[in-house]
Design a protein around this motif. Structure first.
Motif, short mmCIF file in Angstrom:
data_model
loop_
_atom_site.label_atom_id
_atom_site.label_comp_id
_atom_site.label_asym_id
_atom_site.label_seq_id
_atom_site.Cartn_x
_atom_site.Cartn_y
_atom_site.Cartn_z
N HIS A 193 0.82 -1.21 0.00
CA HIS A 193 0.00 0.00 0.00
C HIS A 193 0.85 1.26 0.00
N THR A 194 2.08 1.15 0.49
CA THR A 194 2.98 2.31 0.57
C THR A 194 4.40 1.83 0.84
N ILE A 195 5.34 2.77 0.81
CA ILE A 195 6.70 2.50 1.27
C ILE A 195 6.77 2.89 2.73
N GLN A 196 7.19 1.97 3.57
CA GLN A 196 7.21 2.18 5.02
C GLN A 196 8.62 1.99 5.56
N ALA A 197 9.03 2.88 6.46
CA ALA A 197 10.34 2.77 7.12
C ALA A 197 10.11 2.39 8.58
N ASN A 198 10.79 1.34 9.02
CA ASN A 198 10.61 0.82 10.37
C ASN A 198 11.89 1.02 11.20
N GLN B 68 6.64 3.70 12.99
CA GLN B 68 7.02 3.65 11.58
C GLN B 68 6.67 4.97 10.92
N PHE B 69 7.21 5.19 9.71
CA PHE B 69 6.73 6.30 8.91
C PHE B 69 6.55 5.84 7.47
N HIS B 70 5.61 6.49 6.76
CA HIS B 70 5.29 6.06 5.41
C HIS B 70 4.79 7.25 4.59
N PHE B 71 4.48 7.02 3.31
CA PHE B 71 4.20 8.12 2.38
C PHE B 71 2.90 7.89 1.61
N HIS B 72 2.29 9.00 1.20
CA HIS B 72 1.08 8.98 0.36
C HIS B 72 1.25 9.99 -0.77
N THR B 73 0.64 9.69 -1.90
CA THR B 73 0.58 10.65 -3.01
C THR B 73 -0.78 10.57 -3.68
N PRO B 74 -1.45 11.71 -3.95
CA PRO B 74 -1.08 13.03 -3.44
C PRO B 74 -1.29 13.08 -1.93
N SER B 75 -1.13 14.26 -1.34
CA SER B 75 -1.31 14.37 0.11
C SER B 75 -2.72 13.96 0.48
N GLU B 76 -2.88 13.42 1.68
CA GLU B 76 -4.21 13.04 2.15
C GLU B 76 -4.93 14.25 2.76
N HIS B 77 -4.24 15.00 3.60
CA HIS B 77 -4.83 16.23 4.13
C HIS B 77 -4.78 17.32 3.05
N GLN B 78 -5.72 18.21 3.15
CA GLN B 78 -5.74 19.38 2.28
C GLN B 78 -5.63 20.64 3.13
N GLU C 149 2.58 13.32 1.04
CA GLU C 149 2.47 13.54 2.49
C GLU C 149 3.19 12.41 3.20
N LEU C 150 3.91 12.78 4.25
CA LEU C 150 4.64 11.83 5.08
C LEU C 150 3.93 11.70 6.43
N HIS C 151 3.71 10.46 6.87
CA HIS C 151 3.07 10.21 8.16
C HIS C 151 4.03 9.49 9.09
N LEU C 152 4.26 10.07 10.25
CA LEU C 152 5.08 9.45 11.29
C LEU C 152 4.14 8.93 12.37
N VAL C 153 4.03 7.61 12.48
CA VAL C 153 3.04 6.97 13.34
C VAL C 153 3.67 6.59 14.67
N HIS C 154 3.03 7.00 15.76
CA HIS C 154 3.52 6.73 17.11
C HIS C 154 2.45 6.02 17.93
N GLY D 200 1.90 14.58 10.58
CA GLY D 200 1.80 14.67 9.13
C GLY D 200 2.67 15.79 8.59
N LEU D 201 3.45 15.49 7.55
CA LEU D 201 4.29 16.48 6.89
C LEU D 201 3.89 16.56 5.43
N MET D 202 3.46 17.74 5.00
CA MET D 202 3.17 17.94 3.59
C MET D 202 4.48 17.98 2.80
N ILE D 203 4.44 17.47 1.58
CA ILE D 203 5.63 17.45 0.73
C ILE D 203 5.30 18.14 -0.58
N GLN D 204 6.11 19.16 -0.92
CA GLN D 204 5.92 19.85 -2.19
C GLN D 204 7.15 19.66 -3.08
N GLU D 205 6.94 19.81 -4.39
CA GLU D 205 8.05 19.66 -5.33
C GLU D 205 9.01 20.83 -5.17
#
Length: 268
Positions: free
Chosen positions: A104-109, A128-138, A147-152, A163-168
Motif C-alpha cells: 500500500h505504501t513504502i514504510q520505514a521501520n 514507523q513512517f510512510h508516504f502517500h501521493t497526493p497528500s491526504e490532508h488538504q 504527504e509523510l506520516h510518522l506513526v507513534h 503529518g508532513l506535507m511534501i511539495q516539489e
C-alpha cells in the motif's frame, strides 16, 4: 463367518464415508475462510477502494460509520489559535531504519525505540513512517504532491500521527540514500539493509502545527488518533516524487467530513 466379514466390511465402509464427509466439510470451511480473507483485502482502486472499505470486512465499519475520520481539509479561517494549549514535544535523533513495501505504501521501520513525542504529558514512541501521493490532508481545499506520516503509539496502544506535507522543490538529501533503493514489489518487514536518518532534521523550520482528533487513514480506520499536521511543507525533487509514483501512482484517501471537531493551531 461370512456374516462377520460383511459386518467388518460395513463398518469399514461407514468409517470411510464419515472420513470423506469430514474432509469435504473441512475443505468447505477452509474455502469460506479463504473467501472471507480475500474479501477483506483493500486498495485505493475500486471495487476495493476507499468508497468500499466499509463493505469489505465488518472490522472496517468505522470507515463509513465513524464521526472523527481522517484525513480532513484544514480551512485556515476556521482554525482555532489557542496560545495556552501546550504543543507537541518532539524528541527525535539519528536512528537506523529498514524499508518495506507493504503493498500500500513504502514504510520505514525503526530498529530501536529512541524516537518519541509527548502530547499532554503522554509519551508516544515512533512505530514507523510512510508516504502517500497526493497528500491526504488538504489546506484550504488544495492537495500537495505527497504527504509523510510518522506513526507513534503509547504503552496502551493509543496512536498519534505527525503529518508532513511534501511539495516539489529541491532534492531531499536526508531521504536520498533511502530513496535510491525503493522496493518496487511487496517485501517482508525488516528484509532490507539499514538506513541512518536524523528525523529531527527532516522537520520543517517553522514548527506551526494543526492538531485535531481523527483516525487512521487506512482500514480499519480506527478513531481516537491524535493528529499533528505541520503547516510548512518539506521538499522533495520532482525525480524523487516520480520515483514513488512509479510504484504507487495514487495511494491517498479522500478528505472526510470534519463534523463537530475543532482544529487547533499551535506554534509560531
Amino acid at each position: 463367518m461370512k456374516k462377520l466379514g460383511y459386518l467388518v466390511l460395513a463398518m469399514f465402509s461407514s468409517l470411510m464415508l464419515a472420513a470423506c464427509a469430514q474432509q469435504k466439510s473441512e475443505e468447505k470451511e477452509k474455502e469460506v475462510i479463504t473467501t472471507s480473507a480475500d474479501q477483506s483485502d483493500w486498495s485505493y482502486e475500486e471495487p476495493t477502494g476507499p468508497e468500499s472499505w466499509g463493505e469489505l470486512d465488518p472490522s472496517n465499519l468505522t470507515c463509513v460509520n465513524g464521526s472523527e475520520q481522517s484525513p480532513i481539509n484544514v480551512e485556515f479561517p476556521e482554525v482555532i489559535e489557542d496560545r495556552k494549549l501546550k504543543g507537541t514535544e518532539i524528541h527525535y535523533e539519528s536512528t537506523s531504519f529498514t524499508l518495506e513495501n507493504n503493498g500500500h505504501t513504502i514504510q520505514a521501520n525503526p530498529t530501536e525505540e529512541s524516537n518519541k513525542i509527548i502530547i499532554e504529558n503522554n509519551e508516544y514512541k515512533l512505530s514507523q513512517f510512510h508516504f502517500h501521493t497526493p497528500s491526504e490532508h488538504q489546506f484550504n481545499g488544495q492537495n500537495y504532491e505527497m504527504e509523510l506520516h510518522l506513526v507513534h503509539s503509547d504503552e496502551n496502544g493509543k496512536l498519534a500521527v505527525i503529518g508532513l506535507m511534501i511539495q516539489e522543490g529541491n532534492e531531499n538529501e536526508l531521504l536520498a540514500e533511502m530513496w535510491s533503493e525503493l522496493p518496487t514489489d511487496k517485501t517482508a518487514k525488516g528484509n532490507s539493509e539499514k538506513y541512518d536518518m536524523d528525523l529531527q532534521a527532516l522537520l520543517p523550520e517553522n514548527k506551526t502545527t494543526f492538531e485535531y482528533a481523527g483516525s487512521l487513514t487506512t482500514p480499519p480506520c480506527t478513531e481516537e488518533v491524535q493528529w499533528v499536521v505541520f503547516e510548512q511543507p518539506i521538499e522533495m525533487s520532482k525525480a524523487q516524487i516520480e520515483a514513488f509514483r512509479l510504484i504507487f501512482p495514487d495511494n491517498h484517501r479522500p478528505v472526510q467530513p470534519i463534523n463537530e471537531r475543532e482544529i487547533n493551531k499551535n506554534g509560531e
